[in-house]
Write a protein that holds these residues in place. Structure first.
Motif, PDB file in Angstrom:
ATOM      1  N   LYS A 196       0.836  -1.205   0.000  1.00 27.71           N
ATOM      2  CA  LYS A 196       0.000   0.000   0.000  1.00 27.71           C
ATOM      3  C   LYS A 196       0.872   1.256   0.000  1.00 27.71           C
ATOM      4  N   ALA A 197       1.958   1.239   0.782  1.00 30.50           N
ATOM      5  CA  ALA A 197       2.837   2.407   0.857  1.00 30.50           C
ATOM      6  C   ALA A 197       3.502   2.682  -0.492  1.00 30.50           C
ATOM      7  N   VAL A 198       3.960   1.627  -1.164  1.00 30.16           N
ATOM      8  CA  VAL A 198       4.579   1.803  -2.483  1.00 30.16           C
ATOM      9  C   VAL A 198       3.549   2.318  -3.482  1.00 30.16           C
ATOM     10  N   TYR A 199       2.355   1.751  -3.430  1.00 25.49           N
ATOM     11  CA  TYR A 199       1.286   2.164  -4.350  1.00 25.49           C
ATOM     12  C   TYR A 199       0.935   3.640  -4.160  1.00 25.49           C
ATOM     13  N   GLU A 200       1.026   4.113  -2.904  1.00 22.02           N
ATOM     14  CA  GLU A 200       0.679   5.503  -2.609  1.00 22.02           C
ATOM     15  C   GLU A 200       1.819   6.474  -2.890  1.00 22.02           C
ATOM     16  N   GLY A 201       2.960   5.954  -3.366  1.00 20.22           N
ATOM     17  CA  GLY A 201       4.007   6.852  -3.833  1.00 20.22           C
ATOM     18  C   GLY A 201       5.300   6.855  -3.058  1.00 20.22           C
ATOM     19  N   GLN A 202       5.378   6.101  -1.950  1.00 21.87           N
ATOM     20  CA  GLN A 202       6.638   6.054  -1.218  1.00 21.87           C
ATOM     21  C   GLN A 202       7.666   5.245  -2.013  1.00 21.87           C
ATOM     22  N   SER A 203       8.927   5.625  -1.879  1.00 21.45           N
ATOM     23  CA  SER A 203       9.978   4.869  -2.549  1.00 21.45           C
ATOM     24  C   SER A 203      10.218   3.557  -1.814  1.00 21.45           C
ATOM     25  N   ARG A 204      10.856   2.626  -2.504  1.00 19.34           N
ATOM     26  CA  ARG A 204      11.146   1.339  -1.866  1.00 19.34           C
ATOM     27  C   ARG A 204      12.055   1.526  -0.650  1.00 19.34           C
ATOM     28  N   TYR A 205      13.006   2.432  -0.772  1.00 18.80           N
ATOM     29  CA  TYR A 205      13.915   2.651   0.353  1.00 18.80           C
ATOM     30  C   TYR A 205      13.169   3.231   1.555  1.00 18.80           C
ATOM     31  N   GLN A 206      12.227   4.140   1.311  1.00 22.19           N
ATOM     32  CA  GLN A 206      11.433   4.697   2.410  1.00 22.19           C
ATOM     33  C   GLN A 206      10.620   3.606   3.103  1.00 22.19           C
ATOM     34  N   VAL A 207      10.011   2.738   2.305  1.00 20.34           N
ATOM     35  CA  VAL A 207       9.189   1.664   2.867  1.00 20.34           C
ATOM     36  C   VAL A 207      10.050   0.700   3.672  1.00 20.34           C
ATOM     37  N   CYS A 208      11.209   0.362   3.146  1.00 16.67           N
ATOM     38  CA  CYS A 208      12.101  -0.563   3.861  1.00 16.67           C
ATOM     39  C   CYS A 208      12.518   0.010   5.208  1.00 16.67           C
ATOM     40  N   ARG A 209      12.821   1.307   5.226  1.00 16.71           N
ATOM     41  CA  ARG A 209      13.230   1.935   6.487  1.00 16.71           C
ATOM     42  C   ARG A 209      12.078   1.983   7.482  1.00 16.71           C
ATOM     43  N   SER A 210      10.884   2.350   7.018  1.00 13.90           N
ATOM     44  CA  SER A 210       9.761   2.527   7.942  1.00 13.90           C
ATOM     45  C   SER A 210       9.212   1.204   8.462  1.00 13.90           C
ATOM     46  N   LEU A 211       9.270   0.148   7.649  1.00 14.43           N
ATOM     47  CA  LEU A 211       8.686  -1.137   8.051  1.00 14.43           C
ATOM     48  C   LEU A 211       9.723  -2.159   8.496  1.00 14.43           C
ATOM     49  N   GLY A 212      11.000  -1.853   8.278  1.00 13.71           N
ATOM     50  CA  GLY A 212      12.036  -2.781   8.721  1.00 13.71           C
ATOM     51  C   GLY A 212      12.124  -4.039   7.882  1.00 13.71           C
ATOM     52  N   CYS A 213      11.881  -3.922   6.579  1.00 11.62           N
ATOM     53  CA  CYS A 213      12.011  -5.075   5.693  1.00 11.62           C
ATOM     54  C   CYS A 213      13.182  -4.844   4.737  1.00 11.62           C
ATOM     55  N   SER A 214      13.664  -5.906   4.129  1.00  4.78           N
ATOM     56  CA  SER A 214      14.788  -5.774   3.206  1.00  4.78           C
ATOM     57  C   SER A 214      14.297  -5.339   1.828  1.00  4.78           C
ATOM     58  N   TYR A 215      15.202  -4.737   1.068  1.00  3.11           N
ATOM     59  CA  TYR A 215      14.866  -4.280  -0.282  1.00  3.11           C
ATOM     60  C   TYR A 215      14.492  -5.468  -1.166  1.00  3.11           C
ATOM     61  N   ASN A 216      15.227  -6.568  -1.027  1.00  5.88           N
ATOM     62  CA  ASN A 216      14.948  -7.750  -1.849  1.00  5.88           C
ATOM     63  C   ASN A 216      13.578  -8.339  -1.527  1.00  5.88           C
ATOM     64  N   ALA A 217      13.239  -8.365  -0.225  1.00  7.56           N
ATOM     65  CA  ALA A 217      11.930  -8.899   0.165  1.00  7.56           C
ATOM     66  C   ALA A 217      10.807  -8.047  -0.410  1.00  7.56           C
ATOM     67  N   LEU A 218      10.955  -6.719  -0.313  1.00  7.17           N
ATOM     68  CA  LEU A 218       9.929  -5.822  -0.840  1.00  7.17           C
ATOM     69  C   LEU A 218       9.772  -6.008  -2.350  1.00  7.17           C
ATOM     70  N   THR A 219      10.883  -6.126  -3.046  1.00  6.00           N
ATOM     71  CA  THR A 219      10.828  -6.335  -4.494  1.00  6.00           C
ATOM     72  C   THR A 219      10.099  -7.633  -4.828  1.00  6.00           C
ATOM     73  N   LYS A 220      10.356  -8.668  -4.047  1.00  2.67           N
ATOM     74  CA  LYS A 220       9.687  -9.954  -4.264  1.00  2.67           C
ATOM     75  C   LYS A 220       8.182  -9.822  -4.041  1.00  2.67           C
ATOM     76  N   TRP A 221       7.771  -9.082  -2.994  1.00  2.00           N
ATOM     77  CA  TRP A 221       6.343  -8.903  -2.717  1.00  2.00           C
ATOM     78  C   TRP A 221       5.660  -8.156  -3.861  1.00  2.00           C
ATOM     79  N   ILE A 222       6.327  -7.129  -4.376  1.00  5.06           N
ATOM     80  CA  ILE A 222       5.761  -6.365  -5.489  1.00  5.06           C
ATOM     81  C   ILE A 222       5.572  -7.268  -6.705  1.00  5.06           C
ATOM     82  N   ASP A 223       6.578  -8.099  -6.988  1.00  5.35           N
ATOM     83  CA  ASP A 223       6.484  -9.019  -8.127  1.00  5.35           C
ATOM     84  C   ASP A 223       5.313  -9.984  -7.958  1.00  5.35           C
TER      85      ASP A 223
END
Length: 364
Positions: A32-59
């Motif tokens: 939801k955060a990415v869809y609303e315009g936050q960058s992947r790096y912002q989302v990773c910092r705020s939620l404490g997830c890895s960049y690779n994990a976030l990319t996998k979820w988006i895919d």
């Protein structure tokens, strides 16, 4: 990556409420955060997830949809790490004991605490996703304890819902609020915890033991979801009147003139309180400037009070993460700081919560 993808926000919210596992809810919040315009790096910092994990979820969402994202991780070919006897003991531990019995200074069981205790007790290492699978196998879910209320008046509940529905279309100077109180003490009373599915932990409604506490007065805008919180050492009739007087003063300064406030049937919310409030309004310069209408929620119907749902979020998102030795002063600071920076429900979530309340009458 979502420029041409239309995310179904209604489905996302439904999945969020359906799935209690925090690791699944984190995925949904991230998408939801990415869809609303936050960058992947912002989302990773705020939620404490890895960049690779976030990319996998988006895919996963782009290729298979939201439902696939929250499909629980299954391990069909992996041997069970806990024996059936260990699982039975784990269930007894969760239902009958607290983390304090195992040297952890917390009141409530979380997946991380269960992982730590299982590792210490049986030298078995599990991931949080596997913990949630085991809890489901054991027939446990995370639930709120409840008071042993008397049966409510179903007709009064239906009449109340119809009354609220008539107030959905407001003018620019009108506002609807739901009000309730809560308390926080150095020894928990009502709580959330793990229990058998379709049951809830019970606590006696006549408990009178002495405890140190701070009281919270909370009103919630039924349209925007804005919260108006005041913490007080006391919760007597005059304290309620004082809070409401200050609330109405704030609302008048925001441009509101017609105020409807829904509240329960607590003895501090009745004639004596309204009389004290009437004497207070002229002192605040509000006499003749605001029109106030009180409406009482049907007796024994806490689920019909919108403010109860926000208090639920306060306990879930803030209070349950406080250390067991937290002082009342530190709890007050955490509450005020958090609510200064966050609104617990968006206007869309408030609308959905009210729709849930309206539907309660059709379920009875």
């Amino acid at each position: 990556m979502f420029r041409t993808y239309e995310l179904d926000l209604d489905l996302l919210q439904k999945l969020y409420y359906t799935h209690q596992q925090e690791y699944l809810r984190k995925r949904l919040r991230a998408i939801k955060a990415v869809y609303e315009g936050q960058s992947r790096y912002q989302v990773c910092r705020s939620l404490g997830c890895s960049y690779n994990a976030l990319t996998k979820w988006i895919d996963v969402v782009l290729l298979h949809g939201l439902a696939k994202l929250v499909a629980p991780i299954k391990h069909p070919n992996t041997p069970q790490r806990l024996s059936s006897e260990q699982k039975k003991e784990l269930k007894r531990m969760i239902l009958e004991k607290s983390p304090r019995d195992y040297g952890i200074v917390r009141n409530l069981w979380t997946a991380d605490i269960m992982i730590e205790v299982i590792q210490s007790r049986w030298n078995i290492s599990l991931k949080s996703s596997r913990i949630y699978e085991i809890l489901e196998e054991l027939g446990l879910s995370y639930q709120r304890a409840h008071r042993d209320y008397e049966p409510p008046d179903k007709d009064a509940q239906k009449a109340f819902v119809e009354q609220v529905k008539k107030l959905e279309h407001l003018g620019p100077k009108e506002i609807i609020l739901f009000f309730d109180e809560f308390s926080v003490s150095d020894r928990p009373s009502l709580f959330y915890g793990w229990a058998e599915v379709n049951t809830r932990p019970e606590v006696p409604s006549n408990e009178k033991r002495k405890r140190n506490r701070v009281n919270g007065f909370l009103s919630v805008d039924a349209i925007t979801g804005k919260e108006y919180l005041l913490l007080s050492p006391h919760a007597k009739t005059e304290d309620v009147a004082s809070y409401l007087g200050l609330l109405f003063d704030d609302l008048h300064s925001e441009g509101y003139e017609d105020i409807t406030i829904y509240l329960d049937n607590n003895s501090t919310h009745k004639k004596k309180m309204k009389s004290k409030l009437a004497r207070l309004l002229p002192l605040l310069g509000l006499e003749g400037k605001v029109n106030i209408e009180f409406s009482h929620i049907p007796a024994y119907s806490p689920d019909f009070n919108l403010a109860e749902y926000i208090i639920h979020q306060i306990r879930l998102q803030i209070l349950h993460h406080m250390p067991i030795d937290a002082t009342l002063d530190s709890i007050e600071v955490e509450l005020e700081t958090y609510l200064d920076k966050h609104q617990l429900q968006t206007p869309e979530q408030i609308k959905n919560t009210l729709e849930h309340i309206f539907n309660l009458t059709s379920q009875s």
